[in-house]
Motif scaffolding. Structure first.
Motif, PDB file in Angstrom:
ATOM      1  N   ARG A   1       0.809  -1.207   0.000  1.00 45.51           N
ATOM      2  CA  ARG A   1       0.000   0.000   0.000  1.00 45.51           C
ATOM      3  C   ARG A   1       0.843   1.257   0.000  1.00 45.51           C
ATOM      4  N   ASN A   2       2.155   1.126   0.197  1.00 41.99           N
ATOM      5  CA  ASN A   2       2.999   2.315   0.304  1.00 41.99           C
ATOM      6  C   ASN A   2       2.900   3.249  -0.889  1.00 41.99           C
ATOM      7  N   PRO A   3       2.834   2.727  -2.145  1.00 42.55           N
ATOM      8  CA  PRO A   3       2.733   3.658  -3.263  1.00 42.55           C
ATOM      9  C   PRO A   3       1.476   4.509  -3.212  1.00 42.55           C
ATOM     10  N   LEU A   4       0.398   4.006  -2.576  1.00 41.26           N
ATOM     11  CA  LEU A   4      -0.857   4.721  -2.576  1.00 41.26           C
ATOM     12  C   LEU A   4      -1.060   5.573  -1.335  1.00 41.26           C
ATOM     13  N   HIS A   5      -0.506   5.148  -0.226  1.00 46.30           N
ATOM     14  CA  HIS A   5      -0.844   5.807   1.032  1.00 46.30           C
ATOM     15  C   HIS A   5       0.349   5.787   1.960  1.00 46.30           C
ATOM     16  N   LYS A   6       0.755   6.938   2.438  1.00 47.98           N
ATOM     17  CA  LYS A   6       1.871   7.007   3.366  1.00 47.98           C
ATOM     18  C   LYS A   6       1.499   6.285   4.646  1.00 47.98           C
TER      19      LYS A   6
ATOM     20  N   LEU B   1      -6.121  11.776   1.998  1.00 48.85           N
ATOM     21  CA  LEU B   1      -6.926  12.137   3.170  1.00 48.85           C
ATOM     22  C   LEU B   1      -8.094  11.172   3.371  1.00 48.85           C
ATOM     23  N   LEU B   2      -8.787  10.858   2.289  1.00 52.02           N
ATOM     24  CA  LEU B   2      -9.946   9.983   2.413  1.00 52.02           C
ATOM     25  C   LEU B   2      -9.539   8.578   2.820  1.00 52.02           C
ATOM     26  N   MET B   3      -8.440   8.100   2.269  1.00 54.47           N
ATOM     27  CA  MET B   3      -7.970   6.759   2.628  1.00 54.47           C
ATOM     28  C   MET B   3      -7.538   6.703   4.092  1.00 54.47           C
ATOM     29  N   LEU B   4      -6.909   7.753   4.568  1.00 55.61           N
ATOM     30  CA  LEU B   4      -6.517   7.814   5.976  1.00 55.61           C
ATOM     31  C   LEU B   4      -7.747   7.788   6.873  1.00 55.61           C
ATOM     32  N   LEU B   5      -8.721   8.636   6.580  1.00 57.07           N
ATOM     33  CA  LEU B   5      -9.892   8.773   7.435  1.00 57.07           C
ATOM     34  C   LEU B   5     -10.779   7.536   7.406  1.00 57.07           C
ATOM     35  N   GLN B   6     -10.671   6.727   6.376  1.00 65.46           N
ATOM     36  CA  GLN B   6     -11.465   5.501   6.295  1.00 65.46           C
ATOM     37  C   GLN B   6     -10.716   4.277   6.802  1.00 65.46           C
ATOM     38  N   ASN B   7      -9.445   4.436   7.144  1.00 66.53           N
ATOM     39  CA  ASN B   7      -8.643   3.304   7.630  1.00 66.53           C
ATOM     40  C   ASN B   7      -7.737   3.748   8.772  1.00 66.53           C
ATOM     41  N   LEU B   8      -8.294   4.384   9.776  1.00 65.55           N
ATOM     42  CA  LEU B   8      -7.491   4.886  10.893  1.00 65.55           C
ATOM     43  C   LEU B   8      -6.947   3.718  11.710  1.00 65.55           C
TER      44      LEU B   8
ATOM     45  N   GLU C   1     -15.220  16.644   1.968  1.00 69.55           N
ATOM     46  CA  GLU C   1     -16.480  16.937   2.655  1.00 69.55           C
ATOM     47  C   GLU C   1     -16.603  16.038   3.884  1.00 69.55           C
ATOM     48  N   TYR C   2     -17.089  16.582   4.980  1.00 67.74           N
ATOM     49  CA  TYR C   2     -17.232  15.814   6.207  1.00 67.74           C
ATOM     50  C   TYR C   2     -18.156  14.607   6.013  1.00 67.74           C
ATOM     51  N   LEU C   3     -19.156  14.770   5.162  1.00 69.38           N
ATOM     52  CA  LEU C   3     -20.107  13.681   4.923  1.00 69.38           C
ATOM     53  C   LEU C   3     -19.426  12.452   4.330  1.00 69.38           C
ATOM     54  N   GLN C   4     -18.309  12.648   3.636  1.00 70.98           N
ATOM     55  CA  GLN C   4     -17.624  11.547   2.967  1.00 70.98           C
ATOM     56  C   GLN C   4     -16.949  10.593   3.944  1.00 70.98           C
ATOM     57  N   PHE C   5     -16.637  11.050   5.156  1.00 73.27           N
ATOM     58  CA  PHE C   5     -16.035  10.132   6.135  1.00 73.27           C
ATOM     59  C   PHE C   5     -16.851  10.051   7.420  1.00 73.27           C
ATOM     60  N   ALA C   6     -17.555  11.123   7.796  1.00 69.58           N
ATOM     61  CA  ALA C   6     -18.250  11.153   9.083  1.00 69.58           C
ATOM     62  C   ALA C   6     -19.641  10.543   9.018  1.00 69.58           C
ATOM     63  N   PHE C   7     -20.183  10.315   7.829  1.00 64.03           N
ATOM     64  CA  PHE C   7     -21.487   9.650   7.735  1.00 64.03           C
ATOM     65  C   PHE C   7     -21.435   8.303   8.436  1.00 64.03           C
ATOM     66  N   ARG C   8     -20.388   7.539   8.166  1.00 63.11           N
ATOM     67  CA  ARG C   8     -20.248   6.219   8.790  1.00 63.11           C
ATOM     68  C   ARG C   8     -20.035   6.339  10.296  1.00 63.11           C
ATOM     69  N   TRP C   9     -19.343   7.393  10.739  1.00 60.22           N
ATOM     70  CA  TRP C   9     -19.107   7.590  12.172  1.00 60.22           C
ATOM     71  C   TRP C   9     -20.428   7.760  12.905  1.00 60.22           C
ATOM     72  N   MET C  10     -21.377   8.444  12.278  1.00 60.09           N
ATOM     73  CA  MET C  10     -22.679   8.671  12.902  1.00 60.09           C
ATOM     74  C   MET C  10     -23.615   7.477  12.696  1.00 60.09           C
TER      75      MET C  10
END
Length: 524
Positions: A146-151, A465-472, A401-410
């Protein structure tokens, strides 16, 4: 002619045969394989056409780059038999094979550990082997791919713990099993629970920093409002409510095959196997049948919302807690067929009623268009803009957008961001707070987001950013981390409402909290 037929086949096929599809019920959703496909496709064009250095800078670009199927014109742009594509495939295959061999060699260095793990089965009941350890080792081997795609952020050295194997351990972060302070707290709980009329306010105060495992089932029943505070009425109440639930089963469950209920039952039936797929307990047919009945009866009795994906996750903490009343060991691998029919009926009915009580407070999250979630995500955005303007502006800069990652959180109450053991500890506090699952959860989400501010600010494109927020990376979290998260959420709640209270008196202050001199304007 053969080449032409091959092209026609790819045009007709919407998806690649045998391609991996994301499992949405996963505790930690896997890296989207479609991103890897795009990466390979881009690399294959390097020798032929120079690529523009263009990252996905908006949601629309991101969505276009990660579509479920290949574009119609893809097979016209790429010749699968070309030398460049074959060279790329061989290089990727060799690199992957080398990495797999290296990982296997590392795993074979310590054979004693694996032998000791498989030999610790001195049990009197059937046990289903856990897949958690294997999943953890796979996660570590996948990191380099995954290194090439995500730090990848470097994580502190922590003992590897299964997803839920220490669910019964109040000290998943490595503390001693039972300290003197914990014994004193347990005794206080027992005194409260055995009193003629349990003081619910005092019980909530004691439960805020966490409930001891031994008394958690009865404490949760009381805090959810399922059991009365009067000890003399509890036995009759449990008997009556359990009979009432199985009356619903007899009355409604056969209607699942009727035409107007088929879609609801079908969706439940699809979602149940996706619920915590890495935990063997939830893959047992008997457990899945219990979940199907609970969810179907709830949907029938709540037509305003019906069943919505995500509600299936909310059963699991209650099921595990009430199961622990009959099982002394950790429940991840426990075979529920070893329990009596009466025990299973009690667990099922109690899980149904407590889940119903929870959903009564957040049902607008699941009605048409899910307005409750929309409002909460908007409130989270406003709160973050006030407590950490730098993170908020970073999202705006890269069009996240917050909805793109926080929808699942709620929608799932952070259940897919945290191991199940952490969710159970989190719910101890939620049930102790007024409107814990609705109002206080907002501040927990804000504190959770700010916890990762350094990693967020290090990412400088939309996709990263999106990959990080969806795979913390919370796989190693335990009670210590949840306690710090709750302390900051409590402080944010008080500061945001104009109060001056610090963290809860029994919880340690988190090192990553926002500056103490931050002044927030009370929400309108």
């Amino acid at each position: 002619m053969a080449a032409e037929n091959s092209k026609q086949f790819w045009k007709r096929s919407a998806k690649l045969p045998g391609s991996i599809q994301p499992v949405y019920g996963a505790q930690h959703p896997p890296l989207d394989p479609r991103l890897s496909k795009n990466f390979i496709k881009e690399r294959s064009k390097v020798n032929a056409v120079p690529l523009k250095n263009k990252k996905a800078s908006s949601f629309h670009e991101f969505a276009r780059n990660t579509s479920d199927a290949w574009d119609i014109g893809d097979d016209e742009e790429e010749d699968f038999s070309s030398p460049s594509f074959q060279t790329l495939n061989s290089k990727v295959a060799l690199a992957t094979a080398a990495q797999v061999l290296e990982n296997h060699s590392k795993l074979r260095v310590k054979p004693e550990r694996s032998q000791s793990t498989t030999s610790e089965a001195s049990v009197n009941y059937k046990v289903i082997k856990s897949s958690s350890d294997a999943q953890l080792s796979r996660n570590s081997s996948d990191t380099c791919l995954r290194n090439p795609l995500h730090k990848q952020q470097s994580l502190p050295l922590r003992p590897i713990i299964p997803l839920v194997a220490r669910i019964s351990d109040q000290n998943a972060s490595g503390a001693p099993p039972m300290t003197v302070r914990e014994k004193t707290r347990l005794e206080k709980f027992r005194q409260l629970l055995s009193s003629h009329n349990t003081d619910l306010d005092e019980l909530r105060k004691c439960s805020w920093p966490g409930v001891p495992r031994e008394v958690r089932p009865v404490t949760w029943r009381l805090l959810s409002g399922y059991l009365p505070a009067n000890t003399e009425r509890r036995k009759l109440t449990l008997q009556r409510k359990r009979e009432e639930y199985f009356g619903f089963i007899e009355q409604y469950y056969d209607s699942r095959n009727e035409e107007h209920h088929q879609d609801t039952y079908r969706q439940i039936h699809i979602d149940i196997p996706r619920t915590n797929p890495l935990i063997p307990l939830f893959q047992q047919p008997l457990v899945q049948e219990i979940f199907e009945r609970i969810l179907f009866i709830w949907a029938i009795r709540h037509p305003a919302s019906g069943y919505v994906q995500g509600i299936n996750d909310l059963v699991t903490p209650f099921f595990v807690v009430f199961l622990s009343e009959y099982v002394e060991e950790d429940v991840e691998n426990f075979d529920v067929t070893n329990l009596s029919q009466d025990m299973l009926r009690s667990i099922e009915a109690d899980s149904f009623w407590c889940m119903s009580k929870l959903l009564d407070g957040i049902q607008d999250n699941y009605t048409f268009a899910q307005p409750g979630i929309q409002k909460k995500v908007k409130a989270l955005e406003e709160l973050v803009s006030r407590i950490d303007e730098q993170v908020h502006n970073h999202f705006r800069r890269y069009e996240v957008e917050y909805l793109q990652f926080a929808f699942r959180w709620m929608n799932n109450l952070l259940m897919r961001e945290l191991p199940l053991r952490c969710t159970i500890r989190l719910w101890d506090t939620y049930q102790s707070e007024p409107e814990g699952f609705s109002h206080f959860h907002l501040y927990v989400c804000a504190a959770f987001l700010i916890k990762w501010r350094k990693e967020i600010l290090d990412e400088e494109d939309f996709q990263g950013l999106l990959m990080l927020l969806q795979n913390l990376p919370t796989i190693h979290w335990g009670n210590e981390e949840i306690g710090l998260l709750l302390a900051e959420a409590y402080r944010l709640k008080n500061v945001s409402s104009g109060g001056q209270a610090g963290p809860h008196p029994e919880v340690e202050r988190p090192p990553w909290r926002i500056p103490a001199d931050t002044h927030l304007t009370p929400a309108q």
